[in-house]
Scaffold this active site. Structure first.
Site, PDB file in Angstrom:
ATOM      1  N   CYS A  72      12.089  24.313  -3.271  1.00  0.00           N
ATOM      2  CA  CYS A  72      12.834  23.272  -2.548  1.00  0.00           C
ATOM      3  C   CYS A  72      14.290  23.700  -2.342  1.00  0.00           C
ATOM      4  O   CYS A  72      14.918  24.261  -3.234  1.00  0.00           O
ATOM      5  CB  CYS A  72      12.773  21.951  -3.324  1.00  0.00           C
ATOM      6  N   CYS A  76      18.764  19.555  -7.204  1.00  0.00           N
ATOM      7  CA  CYS A  76      18.692  18.487  -8.216  1.00  0.00           C
ATOM      8  C   CYS A  76      18.580  19.127  -9.618  1.00  0.00           C
ATOM      9  O   CYS A  76      17.638  19.881  -9.883  1.00  0.00           O
ATOM     10  CB  CYS A  76      17.497  17.583  -7.932  1.00  0.00           C
ATOM     11  N   CYS A  79      15.296  19.251 -11.741  1.00  0.00           N
ATOM     12  CA  CYS A  79      13.999  19.505 -11.094  1.00  0.00           C
ATOM     13  C   CYS A  79      13.516  20.945 -11.216  1.00  0.00           C
ATOM     14  O   CYS A  79      14.228  21.894 -10.864  1.00  0.00           O
ATOM     15  CB  CYS A  79      14.077  19.094  -9.628  1.00  0.00           C
ATOM     16  N   CYS A 116      -0.604   8.809  -5.319  1.00  0.00           N
ATOM     17  CA  CYS A 116       0.757   9.186  -4.903  1.00  0.00           C
ATOM     18  C   CYS A 116       0.842  10.692  -4.709  1.00  0.00           C
ATOM     19  O   CYS A 116       0.484  11.448  -5.623  1.00  0.00           O
ATOM     20  CB  CYS A 116       1.773   8.804  -5.977  1.00  0.00           C
ATOM     21  N   CYS A 147       0.845   6.267  -1.677  1.00  0.00           N
ATOM     22  CA  CYS A 147       2.293   6.418  -1.806  1.00  0.00           C
ATOM     23  C   CYS A 147       2.590   7.886  -1.554  1.00  0.00           C
ATOM     24  O   CYS A 147       1.817   8.748  -1.980  1.00  0.00           O
ATOM     25  CB  CYS A 147       2.737   6.028  -3.218  1.00  0.00           C
ATOM     26  N   CYS A 207       9.431   2.311  -3.312  1.00  0.00           N
ATOM     27  CA  CYS A 207       9.328   2.701  -4.721  1.00  0.00           C
ATOM     28  C   CYS A 207      10.578   3.520  -5.018  1.00  0.00           C
ATOM     29  O   CYS A 207      10.755   4.609  -4.460  1.00  0.00           O
ATOM     30  CB  CYS A 207       8.061   3.538  -4.931  1.00  0.00           C
ATOM     31  N   ARG A 279       7.725   0.879 -13.648  1.00  0.00           N
ATOM     32  CA  ARG A 279       6.754   1.899 -14.070  1.00  0.00           C
ATOM     33  C   ARG A 279       7.291   2.808 -15.167  1.00  0.00           C
ATOM     34  O   ARG A 279       8.346   3.417 -15.031  1.00  0.00           O
ATOM     35  CB  ARG A 279       6.307   2.759 -12.886  1.00  0.00           C
TER      36      ARG A 279
HETATM   37  N1  SAM Z   1      11.478  15.915  -3.012  1.00  0.00           N
HETATM   38  C1  SAM Z   1      11.195  14.558  -3.127  1.00  0.00           C
HETATM   39  C2  SAM Z   1      12.350  13.763  -3.682  1.00  0.00           C
HETATM   40  O1  SAM Z   1      13.252  14.348  -4.267  1.00  0.00           O
HETATM   41  O2  SAM Z   1      12.343  12.547  -3.504  1.00  0.00           O
HETATM   42  C3  SAM Z   1       9.940  14.251  -3.938  1.00  0.00           C
HETATM   43  C4  SAM Z   1       9.674  14.957  -5.235  1.00  0.00           C
HETATM   44  S1  SAM Z   1      10.808  14.669  -6.583  1.00  0.00           S
HETATM   45  C5  SAM Z   1      10.149  15.786  -7.762  1.00  0.00           C
HETATM   46  C6  SAM Z   1      10.444  13.017  -7.128  1.00  0.00           C
HETATM   47  C7  SAM Z   1      11.161  12.471  -8.333  1.00  0.00           C
HETATM   48  O3  SAM Z   1      10.640  13.047  -9.520  1.00  0.00           O
HETATM   49  C8  SAM Z   1      12.648  12.709  -8.470  1.00  0.00           C
HETATM   50  O4  SAM Z   1      13.409  11.859  -7.687  1.00  0.00           O
HETATM   51  C9  SAM Z   1      12.874  12.435  -9.944  1.00  0.00           C
HETATM   52  O5  SAM Z   1      13.152  11.076 -10.165  1.00  0.00           O
HETATM   53  C10 SAM Z   1      11.534  12.783 -10.579  1.00  0.00           C
HETATM   54  N2  SAM Z   1      11.671  13.989 -11.416  1.00  0.00           N
HETATM   55  C11 SAM Z   1      11.724  15.253 -10.988  1.00  0.00           C
HETATM   56  N3  SAM Z   1      11.871  16.111 -12.011  1.00  0.00           N
HETATM   57  C12 SAM Z   1      11.929  15.363 -13.136  1.00  0.00           C
HETATM   58  C13 SAM Z   1      12.079  15.668 -14.519  1.00  0.00           C
HETATM   59  N4  SAM Z   1      12.233  16.921 -14.936  1.00  0.00           N
HETATM   60  N5  SAM Z   1      12.086  14.650 -15.406  1.00  0.00           N
HETATM   61  C14 SAM Z   1      11.933  13.375 -14.976  1.00  0.00           C
HETATM   62  N6  SAM Z   1      11.793  13.031 -13.680  1.00  0.00           N
HETATM   63  C15 SAM Z   1      11.789  14.008 -12.764  1.00  0.00           C
HETATM   64 FE1  SF4 Z   2      13.623  19.011  -4.148  1.00  0.00          FE
HETATM   65 FE2  SF4 Z   2      13.109  18.420  -6.689  1.00  0.00          FE
HETATM   66 FE3  SF4 Z   2      15.308  17.496  -5.544  1.00  0.00          FE
HETATM   67 FE4  SF4 Z   2      12.914  16.520  -4.784  1.00  0.00          FE
HETATM   68  S1  SF4 Z   2      13.867  16.312  -6.785  1.00  0.00           S
HETATM   69  S2  SF4 Z   2      14.619  17.120  -3.456  1.00  0.00           S
HETATM   70  S3  SF4 Z   2      11.666  18.368  -5.020  1.00  0.00           S
HETATM   71  S4  SF4 Z   2      14.816  19.666  -5.924  1.00  0.00           S
END
Ligand code: SAM
Ligand code: SF4
Ligand code: DTB
Length: 332
Positions: A72, A76, A79, A116, A147, A207, A279
Site C-alpha cells: 500500500c 499508516c 499497518c 467484510c 462490507c 463502519c 465491535r
Molecule cells: N486501506 C483501507 C483503509 O485504510 O481504510 C482498508 C484496510 S486497513 C488495514 C483497515 C483498518 O484496519 C485500519 O483503518 C485500522 O483501523 C485497522 N488496522 C490495520 N492494522 C492494524 C493493526 N496492526 N492493529 C489494529 N488495527 C489495525
Molecule cells: Fe494502506 Fe494499511 Fe493505511 Fe489501509 S491502513 S491505507 S492498507 S497502509
C-alpha cells in the site's frame, strides 16, 4: 446450545434504534469524565445504555477477508501492509471472484451474518472497483450482508457500490484528530472524513472506529470517541481495535494498553453511541475469555469471527463457540 454447535444467525442484522439527539454534541471534557469514573460505575452506566437499546447478549458476527494484500502507498504507522515499512509480508494481488466466494460460503456456513472484504489501497482504481462490485453482488446472493474497506472513495464510486447493494463501508478515523498526523502523513483525517461523508450520502451504512494502544493515552482515546460520537449520525458500526504491534512497523514496540483501559474505551463508546454496534475487533486473539466477557459487559455487541483478520490471526472459532455457550451469548 452445546459447545459443539456452530452458531446460526437469523438473517439480516436488526437495525439499531435511531440516536436520541437530545444530548447534542459530546464535549471532550464530558468524555474524559466518563473515562475517569470508577470502573464499576462506568460499567453500570454502559450496561444501562446497552440494555435500553439492544437485547443484552446478542452479538453480531462478521468475517473478514483480505482480497488484496500489502504494497500500500500509505504510511499508516500501525499497518503491516504499508510499502513504507519493512514487514515480512507477502504481497498478493486482487483475489479472483471464485476464491472470494469460497471464503464467503464458508463464513455463512460458520454462522457469520456479514462478510467484510479489505484491500490495501489508498483508493480503488476503475478496474479494481468493477471487480469488487461483482464480488458484492454475488455475496449478496448468498444471503450475507456485505462490507468493504477499499480506502478513499469519490462520490461516484460510493454511488456504484450502493447500487451493487453494499450494506456497510468501513473507513476508520483510527485515532484522535490531534494525534492523526503522528501516525499517518500520506493522507489526512479530513480525507477520511470526506470519504465517510460520501459513503453516507450514497446511503451506505458507515463502519468507522479506531485503534487504541498506539500511545494516544486517555485524552487521545477521548478525542477519538468524541470525533465518532459527534458524527451526525454516529457510525452504525464502531470497531474498536487493540493495536496488533506488527514487527517492522513504526509501532512495533508500542507499549500495550492496560486491559481495563481497553474495556473503558468500549464502555465509553457504548455510552456515547447508544444505538451503534460496537465491535470488539483486532487484538481479540490475545485476550482472555474473562477480558472479552468484560468487553461484552461494557457494551460490545459485535466481533470479527473466523481464523484470520487481514494479515494476522484472529481468536479461533472453536474457542469462540465455547465462549458464546459459556456466557449464553446469542449470535445474530
Ligand atoms: N486501506 C483501507 C483503509 O485504510 O481504510 C482498508 C484496510 S486497513 C488495514 C483497515 C483498518 O484496519 C485500519 O483503518 C485500522 O483501523 C485497522 N488496522 C490495520 N492494522 C492494524 C493493526 N496492526 N492493529 C489494529 N488495527 C489495525
Ligand atoms: Fe494502506 Fe494499511 Fe493505511 Fe489501509 S491502513 S491505507 S492498507 S497502509
Ligand atoms: C477494522 O476496524 N478492523 C479490521 C477491519 N476493520 C478491516 C482490520 C483489522 C486488521 C488487523 C491487522 C491485520 O490483520 O492486518
Amino acid at each position: 446450545m452445546t459447545s459443539e454447535s456452530p452458531l446460526t444467525f437469523s438473517g439480516k442484522t436488526p437495525r439499531p434504534a435511531p440516536k436520541e439527539s437530545a444530548e447534542g454534541r459530546w464535549k471532550i471534557a464530558d468524555i474524559e469524565a466518563l473515562f475517569a469514573l470508577p470502573f464499576l460505575d462506568l460499567m453500570f452506566r454502559a450496561q444501562e445504555v446497552h440494555r435500553a437499546h439492544f437485547k443484552a447478549g446478542e452479538v453480531q458476527r462478521s468475517t473478514l477477508l483480505s482480497i488484496k494484500t500489502g504494497g500500500c502507498s500509505e504510511n499508516c504507522g500501525y499497518c503491516s501492509q504499508s510499502a513504507h515499512h519493512s514487514t515480512e509480508l507477502a504481497r498478493e494481488s486482487l483475489m479472483p471472484l471464485d476464491k472470494v466466494l469460497e471464503h464467503a460460503r464458508a463464513a455463512r456456513e460458520g454462522g457469520s451474518s456479514r462478510f467484510c472484504m479489505g484491500a490495501a489501497w489508498r483508493n480503488p482504481k476503475e478496474k479494481d472497483l468493477a471487480a469488487v462490485i461483482e464480488m458484492v453482488s454475488e455475496i449478496k446472493k448468498l444471503g450475507l450482508e456485505t462490507c468493504v474497506t477499499l480506502g478513499m472513495l469519490d462520490a461516484e464510486q460510493a454511488r456504484r457500490l450502493a447500487e451493487a447493494g453494499l450494506d456497510y463501508y468501513n473507513h476508520n478515523i483510527d485515532t484522535a484528530p490531534e494525534y492523526y498526523g503522528e501516525v499517518v502523513t500520506t493522507h489526512t483525517l479530513q480525507d477520511r472524513l470526506d470519504t465517510i461523508e460520501k459513503v453516507r450520502e450514497a446511503g451506505i451504512n458507515v463502519c468507522s472506529g479506531g485503534i487504541v494502544g498506539m500511545g494516544e493515552g486517555q485524552t487521545g482515546r477521548a478525542g477519538l470517541i468524541a470525533q465518532l460520537a459527534n458524527m451526525e449520525p454516529p457510525p452504525e458500526s464502531v470497531p474498536i481495535n487493540k493495536l496488533i504491534a506488527f514487527p517492522g512497523t513504526p509501532l512495533a514496540d508500542a507499549e500495550a494498553i492496560d486491559p481495563f483501559d481497553f474495556v473503558r474505551t468500549v464502555a465509553v463508546a457504548r455510552i456515547t453511541m447508544p444505538a451503534s454496534f460496537v465491535r470488539l475487533s483486532a487484538g481479540r486473539e490475545q485476550m482472555s475469555d474473562e477480558l472479552q466477557a468484560l468487553c461484552f459487559m461494557a457494551g460490545a455487541n459485535s466481533i470479527f469471527y473466523g481464523e484470520r483478520l487481514l494479515t494476522t490471526g484472529n481468536a479461533d472459532t472453536d474457542g469462540d463457540v465455547r465462549l458464546f455457550a459459556r456466557l449464553g451469548l446469542i449470535s445474530i
